[in-house]
Design a protein around this motif. Structure first.
Motif, PDB file in Angstrom:
ATOM      1  N   VAL A  11      84.429 144.685  34.590  1.00 42.50           N
ATOM      2  CA  VAL A  11      85.162 143.522  33.853  1.00 42.50           C
ATOM      3  C   VAL A  11      85.409 143.782  32.476  1.00 42.50           C
ATOM      4  CG1 VAL A  11      84.691 141.345  33.347  1.00 42.50           C
ATOM      5  CG2 VAL A  11      84.120 141.945  35.785  1.00 42.50           C
ATOM      6  N   THR A  12      84.279 144.327  31.846  1.00 41.83           N
ATOM      7  CA  THR A  12      84.687 144.548  30.291  1.00 41.83           C
ATOM      8  C   THR A  12      85.726 145.651  30.247  1.00 41.83           C
ATOM      9  OG1 THR A  12      82.594 144.156  30.054  1.00 41.83           O
ATOM     10  CG2 THR A  12      83.761 145.097  28.277  1.00 41.83           C
ATOM     11  N   SER A  13      85.884 146.705  31.011  1.00 36.27           N
ATOM     12  CA  SER A  13      86.993 147.706  30.770  1.00 36.27           C
ATOM     13  C   SER A  13      88.204 147.029  30.976  1.00 36.27           C
ATOM     14  CB  SER A  13      86.685 148.677  31.945  1.00 36.27           C
ATOM     15  OG  SER A  13      85.682 149.652  31.585  1.00 36.27           O
ATOM     16  N   ARG A  14      88.364 145.962  31.749  1.00 34.39           N
ATOM     17  CA  ARG A  14      89.586 145.215  31.958  1.00 34.39           C
ATOM     18  C   ARG A  14      90.103 144.375  30.712  1.00 34.39           C
ATOM     19  NH1 ARG A  14      87.891 144.656  37.436  1.00 34.39           N
ATOM     20  NH2 ARG A  14      87.373 142.555  37.208  1.00 34.39           N
ATOM     21  N   LEU A  15      89.022 143.805  30.233  1.00 38.72           N
ATOM     22  CA  LEU A  15      89.112 142.811  29.081  1.00 38.72           C
ATOM     23  C   LEU A  15      89.548 143.778  27.875  1.00 38.72           C
ATOM     24  CD1 LEU A  15      85.939 140.629  29.695  1.00 38.72           C
ATOM     25  CD2 LEU A  15      88.236 139.894  29.870  1.00 38.72           C
ATOM     26  N   LEU A  16      88.857 145.020  27.948  1.00 39.36           N
ATOM     27  CA  LEU A  16      89.347 145.754  26.685  1.00 39.36           C
ATOM     28  C   LEU A  16      91.044 146.157  26.710  1.00 39.36           C
ATOM     29  CD1 LEU A  16      86.644 148.649  26.925  1.00 39.36           C
ATOM     30  CD2 LEU A  16      87.221 147.003  24.691  1.00 39.36           C
ATOM     31  N   ASP A  17      91.444 146.131  28.122  1.00 37.10           N
ATOM     32  CA  ASP A  17      92.981 146.174  28.046  1.00 37.10           C
ATOM     33  C   ASP A  17      93.795 144.917  27.618  1.00 37.10           C
ATOM     34  OD1 ASP A  17      92.558 148.893  28.887  1.00 37.10           O
ATOM     35  OD2 ASP A  17      92.541 148.054  31.191  1.00 37.10           O
ATOM     36  N   GLU A  18      93.067 143.941  28.011  1.00 37.76           N
ATOM     37  CA  GLU A  18      93.765 142.411  27.863  1.00 37.76           C
ATOM     38  C   GLU A  18      93.473 141.929  26.429  1.00 37.76           C
ATOM     39  OE1 GLU A  18      91.747 140.099  30.587  1.00 37.76           O
ATOM     40  OE2 GLU A  18      92.191 141.172  32.237  1.00 37.76           O
ATOM     41  N   ASP A  19      92.622 142.406  25.665  1.00 38.52           N
ATOM     42  CA  ASP A  19      92.298 141.662  24.412  1.00 38.52           C
ATOM     43  C   ASP A  19      91.909 142.716  23.267  1.00 38.52           C
ATOM     44  OD1 ASP A  19      91.276 140.245  22.302  1.00 38.52           O
ATOM     45  OD2 ASP A  19      89.986 139.230  23.329  1.00 38.52           O
ATOM     46  N   ASP A  28      74.245 155.683  24.689  1.00 40.15           N
ATOM     47  CA  ASP A  28      74.056 156.846  25.754  1.00 40.15           C
ATOM     48  C   ASP A  28      74.051 155.966  27.061  1.00 40.15           C
ATOM     49  OD1 ASP A  28      74.896 159.137  24.595  1.00 40.15           O
ATOM     50  OD2 ASP A  28      72.785 159.771  24.714  1.00 40.15           O
ATOM     51  N   ILE A  29      73.622 154.778  27.154  1.00 41.94           N
ATOM     52  CA  ILE A  29      73.307 154.081  28.308  1.00 41.94           C
ATOM     53  C   ILE A  29      74.673 153.466  28.872  1.00 41.94           C
ATOM     54  CG2 ILE A  29      71.857 152.325  29.556  1.00 41.94           C
ATOM     55  CD1 ILE A  29      70.219 154.434  28.740  1.00 41.94           C
ATOM     56  N   GLY A  30      75.026 153.760  30.160  1.00 35.71           N
ATOM     57  CA  GLY A  30      76.235 153.155  30.577  1.00 35.71           C
ATOM     58  C   GLY A  30      77.473 153.799  30.313  1.00 35.71           C
ATOM     59  N   VAL A  31      77.407 154.953  29.730  1.00 35.06           N
ATOM     60  CA  VAL A  31      78.636 155.489  29.136  1.00 35.06           C
ATOM     61  C   VAL A  31      79.602 155.840  30.239  1.00 35.06           C
ATOM     62  CG1 VAL A  31      79.346 157.698  28.125  1.00 35.06           C
ATOM     63  CG2 VAL A  31      77.738 156.571  27.113  1.00 35.06           C
ATOM     64  N   ASP A  32      78.885 156.194  31.542  1.00 36.61           N
ATOM     65  CA  ASP A  32      80.125 156.728  32.771  1.00 36.61           C
ATOM     66  C   ASP A  32      80.804 155.566  33.112  1.00 36.61           C
ATOM     67  OD1 ASP A  32      79.018 159.260  32.494  1.00 36.61           O
ATOM     68  OD2 ASP A  32      77.501 159.030  34.135  1.00 36.61           O
ATOM     69  N   ARG A  39      88.722 156.725  27.396  1.00 37.53           N
ATOM     70  CA  ARG A  39      90.296 157.466  27.162  1.00 37.53           C
ATOM     71  C   ARG A  39      91.396 156.596  26.961  1.00 37.53           C
ATOM     72  NH1 ARG A  39      87.738 159.956  31.743  1.00 37.53           N
ATOM     73  NH2 ARG A  39      88.868 158.661  33.379  1.00 37.53           N
ATOM     74  N   ARG A  40      91.450 155.410  27.151  1.00 39.12           N
ATOM     75  CA  ARG A  40      92.625 154.401  26.921  1.00 39.12           C
ATOM     76  C   ARG A  40      92.286 153.811  25.603  1.00 39.12           C
ATOM     77  NH1 ARG A  40      91.327 152.538  32.043  1.00 39.12           N
ATOM     78  NH2 ARG A  40      90.551 150.315  31.340  1.00 39.12           N
ATOM     79  N   HIS A  41      91.175 153.681  25.197  1.00 43.72           N
ATOM     80  CA  HIS A  41      90.773 153.047  23.923  1.00 43.72           C
ATOM     81  C   HIS A  41      89.810 153.721  23.006  1.00 43.72           C
ATOM     82  CE1 HIS A  41      93.101 149.595  25.910  1.00 43.72           C
ATOM     83  NE2 HIS A  41      92.305 149.658  26.787  1.00 43.72           N
ATOM     84  N   PRO A  42      90.075 154.908  22.907  1.00 44.34           N
ATOM     85  CA  PRO A  42      89.207 155.731  22.057  1.00 44.34           C
ATOM     86  C   PRO A  42      88.377 155.178  20.879  1.00 44.34           C
ATOM     87  CG  PRO A  42      91.348 156.778  21.865  1.00 44.34           C
ATOM     88  CD  PRO A  42      91.583 155.437  22.830  1.00 44.34           C
TER      89      PRO A  42
END
Length: 304
Positions: A11-19, A28-32, A39-42
């Protein structure tokens, strides 16, 4: 079904695209889970490494630039270890952001006490103006995450867990919902403990409220629910430190004779790893333990 934490990443990955105002800070936790988003929003997905104080400091710095940071790691490393930075870099600076935790009180028992945080909500209670969401299902987590991301410059804590209820409930990021009505008292079930509470109170003449947003505390819903009962007897069942919300319940009912029982994680450290279900049972938060304590509390009121 995906976990709350997996839903958080997608969900947060999609929100980064939207906002374009959102940014994610990791330690380091949750990086994968954020590899594609990075890659889309370095410039808006930042991994600071195993440096939790820096995690919060970078988030506070991003907030000062006008971004809305979402910071993520285990609860013990997100709230407890960098508490000074949470207090100063957000509260003192007067900026907002979203803390999203994993691990809850004892989700990963083999990780030991360093990865357990039953005191996280109580610790945030020492600070001003924090909204706290405790979802009980991945669908609820998604709704509350979206609510937190869009919450202006508010300071929000979203407490994720591997514990989950069998079905989601409608959540609005504010109010408690009433699931059952009864006359002998009110039981407030928080987040992932709802299924256990419903099983424990089956056949009991009690009102059950469901809470996924615990700060601000919905005192109005509690007052309305106790108005239906013959006595203002309240049981709070929370997946973190027992008694964390009792003062809020007492404040809500200050003008009425009432009793409050706070059930949750005990203060004594359980030093054997065990399994999650064993920790639930040891703290009396399984259906059997809850039923014994809730019934005993209500019975003692009837005898008084």
């Amino acid at each position: 079904m995906d976990t709350m934490r997996e839903r958080f990443a997608s969900v947060t990955s999609r929100l980064l695209d939207e906002d374009p105002r959102l940014a994610v800070v990791l330690a380091d936790i949750g990086v994968d889970g954020f590899a594609a988003a990075a890659r889309r929003h370095p410039d808006r997905v930042v991994n600071v490494g195993i440096r939790e104080q820096l995690l919060i400091g970078v988030g506070g710095g991003l907030a000062l630039t006008g971004l809305r940071p979402i910071m993520h790691t285990f609860a013990s490393f997100l709230v407890e270890r960098p508490f000074e930075q949470v207090k100063l870099d957000f509260g003192h600076q007067g900026v907002g952001g979203v803390l999203v935790s994993a691990g809850a009180s004892y989700d990963w028992p083999s990780g030991g006490f360093t990865h357990m945080a039953p005191g996280d909500v109580a610790l945030l209670d020492t600070l001003d103006d924090w909204t706290v969401h405790v979802p009980g299902h991945p669908d609820e987590a998604e709704a509350l995450l979206r609510h937190a991301a869009a919450a202006g410059d508010d300071r929000v804590y979203v407490r994720l867990s591997v514990q989950t209820n069998s079905a989601p409930r409608a959540v609005d990021g504010a109010r408690f919902s009433r699931l059952r009505e009864g006359r002998r008292g009110v039981v407030v079930a928080v987040g992932p403990l709802l299924d256990n509470v419903l099983a424990a109170t089956e056949g009991m003449d009690v009102t059950v409220l469901y809470a996924t947003t615990v700060r601000p505390f919905d005192g109005a819903a509690l007052r309305a629910a106790t108005g239906l009962a013959d006595a203002a007897d309240v049981v709070l069942v929370e997946p973190y430190l027992a008694g964390t919300s009792t003062r809020f319940a007492n404040d809500a009912l200050a003008d009425r004779p009432h009793r409050v029982l706070g059930l949750g994680v005990g203060r004594r450290e359980l030093r054997r790893y065990g399994q999650l279900d064993e920790h639930l049972a040891a703290h009396g938060l399984d259906p059997r333990g809850l039923r014994e304590r809730i019934a005993g509390f209500l019975t003692s009121a009837a005898r008084a």
